[in-house]
Design an enzyme around this catalytic site. Structure first.
Site, PDB file in Angstrom:
ATOM      1  N   GLY A  58       0.862  -1.182   0.000  1.00 20.23           N
ATOM      2  CA  GLY A  58       0.000   0.000   0.000  1.00 20.23           C
ATOM      3  C   GLY A  58       0.899   1.232   0.000  1.00 20.23           C
ATOM      4  O   GLY A  58       1.908   1.289   0.717  1.00 20.23           O
ATOM      5  N   ALA A  59       0.495   2.242  -0.790  1.00 24.05           N
ATOM      6  CA  ALA A  59       1.388   3.367  -1.096  1.00 24.05           C
ATOM      7  C   ALA A  59       1.926   4.089   0.150  1.00 24.05           C
ATOM      8  O   ALA A  59       3.144   4.260   0.304  1.00 24.05           O
ATOM      9  CB  ALA A  59       0.627   4.344  -1.984  1.00 24.05           C
ATOM     10  N   ARG A 100      10.124  -1.666  -4.611  1.00 24.91           N
ATOM     11  CA  ARG A 100       8.928  -1.810  -5.468  1.00 24.91           C
ATOM     12  C   ARG A 100       8.854  -0.565  -6.353  1.00 24.91           C
ATOM     13  O   ARG A 100       9.056   0.546  -5.865  1.00 24.91           O
ATOM     14  CB  ARG A 100       7.642  -1.949  -4.634  1.00 24.91           C
ATOM     15  CG  ARG A 100       7.449  -3.370  -4.113  1.00 24.91           C
ATOM     16  CD  ARG A 100       6.073  -3.568  -3.535  1.00 24.91           C
ATOM     17  NE  ARG A 100       5.085  -3.890  -4.554  1.00 24.91           N
ATOM     18  CZ  ARG A 100       3.770  -3.931  -4.303  1.00 24.91           C
ATOM     19  NH1 ARG A 100       3.310  -3.675  -3.087  1.00 24.91           N
ATOM     20  NH2 ARG A 100       2.915  -4.234  -5.263  1.00 24.91           N
ATOM     21  N   ASP A 246      -1.509   4.664  -6.192  1.00 21.93           N
ATOM     22  CA  ASP A 246      -0.102   4.470  -5.875  1.00 21.93           C
ATOM     23  C   ASP A 246       0.754   5.568  -6.483  1.00 21.93           C
ATOM     24  O   ASP A 246       1.908   5.753  -6.093  1.00 21.93           O
ATOM     25  CB  ASP A 246       0.352   3.102  -6.390  1.00 21.93           C
ATOM     26  CG  ASP A 246      -0.483   2.006  -5.754  1.00 21.93           C
ATOM     27  OD1 ASP A 246      -0.118   1.532  -4.681  1.00 21.93           O
ATOM     28  OD2 ASP A 246      -1.556   1.674  -6.313  1.00 21.93           O
ATOM     29  N   LYS A 258      -4.219  -0.247  -8.388  1.00 23.02           N
ATOM     30  CA  LYS A 258      -4.195  -1.703  -8.553  1.00 23.02           C
ATOM     31  C   LYS A 258      -4.901  -2.134  -9.835  1.00 23.02           C
ATOM     32  O   LYS A 258      -5.931  -1.570 -10.202  1.00 23.02           O
ATOM     33  CB  LYS A 258      -4.852  -2.330  -7.318  1.00 23.02           C
ATOM     34  CG  LYS A 258      -4.905  -3.830  -7.260  1.00 23.02           C
ATOM     35  CD  LYS A 258      -3.567  -4.494  -7.459  1.00 23.02           C
ATOM     36  CE  LYS A 258      -2.527  -4.067  -6.456  1.00 23.02           C
ATOM     37  NZ  LYS A 258      -1.155  -4.479  -6.826  1.00 23.02           N
TER      38      LYS A 258
HETATM   39  O1  MRU Z   1       0.233  -4.197  -4.514  1.00 29.02           O
HETATM   40  P1  MRU Z   1      -0.249  -3.371  -3.363  1.00 29.02           P
HETATM   41  O2  MRU Z   1      -1.175  -4.068  -2.457  1.00 29.02           O
HETATM   42  O3  MRU Z   1       0.860  -2.658  -2.639  1.00 29.02           O
HETATM   43  O4  MRU Z   1      -1.040  -2.258  -4.131  1.00 29.02           O
HETATM   44  C1  MRU Z   1      -1.297  -1.059  -3.590  1.00 29.02           C
HETATM   45  C2  MRU Z   1      -2.726  -0.997  -3.323  1.00 29.02           C
HETATM   46  O5  MRU Z   1      -3.153  -1.515  -2.328  1.00 29.02           O
HETATM   47  C3  MRU Z   1      -3.647  -0.374  -4.212  1.00 29.02           C
HETATM   48  O6  MRU Z   1      -3.237  -0.093  -5.458  1.00 29.02           O
HETATM   49  C4  MRU Z   1      -4.381   0.705  -3.479  1.00 29.02           C
HETATM   50  O7  MRU Z   1      -5.607   0.833  -4.055  1.00 29.02           O
HETATM   51  C5  MRU Z   1      -3.672   2.009  -3.458  1.00 29.02           C
HETATM   52  S1  MRU Z   1      -2.414   2.082  -2.288  1.00 29.02           S
HETATM   53  C6  MRU Z   1      -3.087   3.149  -1.182  1.00 29.02           C
END
Ligand code: MRU
Length: 367
Positions: A58-59, A100, A246, A258
């Site tokens: 998550g960002a 990442r 993100d 996502k």
């Molecule tokens: O691959 P992840 O779980 O790190 O992806 C990020 C996310 O959970 C999503 O894209 C989310 O909607 C935005 S992050 C706040």
């Protein structure tokens, strides 16, 4: 947010720093919803690995983890040679930045920490500044999410059915969350509404994390298969979509999120359903000029070909679902164009995607 386990309620942050042991403490998200466990990384390399392996994801959460990881790496340096210290910090920064690629928050967070460090004249001063700046980034992330809630909560009315994708909840930040912040604010105002959580294959962050969060907060919700949203929209069963991001481009208003988010935005536009994206300021990329240039993470095919879950003995297990001789393609994110987005909910208010640039000073862009 509060977590209730075996009848006991306690407040947790997704990410925190243990100064005494110079370690980063993380909720082990791969185990949720079956097990709630905190893990501690011993050094910055372990912290970077926790980001890569999605112990934390998550960002905003990986932004704070990278900020703490940079401080952790800086604090581990022994000696007082400033030149050697700077080279060490640059190496730590790169390892964490490479953990990442898609979310911009880790890079924004670490740049922030380094800006603060530059004010120190000795290694010890810079180490102390790194520690304080990382903590401030984490506190600001939590504050920003609460402010997103204050603005976004107004979009939610009693009786609404809301769709969200993936997990942009408190587990994706330090606390509160971005897409969920308006929901938590609306709940605190006594509004009653229902949330559909997209399952979000291949890693199922919606089914595992968002659903767990909403259950913990006692918000009415159901998990839906990723392919079900169009059908529900067509039948008038979705009134509002709120997702996270993100990386949102400050120059164009394009939003990365996502994989599957773009599809939902197209569907929402087709059915004239408002589509909002909620972000703290650390998610804005002021440099990139087009969404096509956003680095989209290609993840391992095993995520698509099978799934993780708990077996009947309560043990975590991977099961192969797909045809054994087939391979898979697994892009982790997609980019939604500005014209499909009704508004971007920020800590400073709600903007049209293309208004981000004209409000850039208010939104924290220094130039
Ligand atoms: O691959 P992840 O779980 O790190 O992806 C990020 C996310 O959970 C999503 O894209 C989310 O909607 C935005 S992050 C706040």
């Amino acid at each position: 947010m509060n977590v209730t386990l075996r009848g006991r309620t306690e407040h947790f942050r997704t990410v925190s720093f243990d100064t005494k042991n110079n370690s980063v403490r993380l909720i082990e998200q791969r185990l949720l919803p079956h097990e709630f466990k905190i893990v501690a990384t011993k050094n910055f390399r372990e912290t970077a690995r926790a980001i890569t392996d999605m112990v934390v994801r998550g960002a905003g959460a990986i932004g704070a983890t990278a900020a703490y990881g940079l401080a952790q790496g800086a604090l581990a340096f022994r000696g007082n040679n400033l030149e050697k210290f700077s080279a060490h910090v640059a190496a730590v920064y790169q390892i964490l930045a490479d953990a990442r690629p898609t979310a911009v928050d880790p890079v924004n967070a670490m740049n922030d920490v380094r800006r603060h460090m530059a004010r120190g004249e000795t290694v010890a001063e810079q180490q102390a500044l790194a520690r304080a700046a990382a903590e401030e980034f984490a506190n600001e992330d939590a504050r920003h999410c609460a402010e997103i809630g204050a603005h976004g909560g107004k979009l939610i009315h009693s009786g609404m059915k809301i769709l969200t994708h993936c997990n942009a909840g408190w587990l994706a930040f330090v606390d509160v969350g971005s897409a969920t912040a308006p929901m938590y604010a609306a709940q605190a105002q006594g509004k009653k509404f229902h949330v559909f959580c997209d399952e979000t294959r291949p890693r199922s962050q919606g089914a595992t994390l968002t659903a767990w969060e909403l259950a913990q907060q006692k918000i009415s919700h159901q998990i839906i298969a990723d392919n079900a949203a169009g059908h529900l929209m067509q039948r008038g069963e979705i009134d509002l979509v709120i997702v996270g991001s993100d990386r949102a481009l400050g120059r164009t208003g394009e939003v990365t999120n996502k994989i599957g988010t773009y599809t939902k935005a197209v569907l929402a536009a087709r059915h004239k359903i408002p589509f909002y994206v909620a972000i703290p300021l650390s998610t804005i990329d002021w440099n990139l000029k087009r969404g096509f240039d956003i680095p989209i993470e290609d993840r391992h095919e095993s995520e698509v070909l099978g799934a993780w879950g708990n077996n009947s003995r309560g043990q975590r297990e991977y099961v192969r679902v797909a045809n054994p001789t087939s391979g898979a393609r697994n892009p982790g994110f997609d980019v939604t164009p500005a014209e499909l987005i009704t508004g971007i909910i920020t800590p400073m208010g709600i903007f049209k995607p293309k208004e981000l640039w004209s409000h850039r000073r208010k939104l924290g862009f220094a130039k």
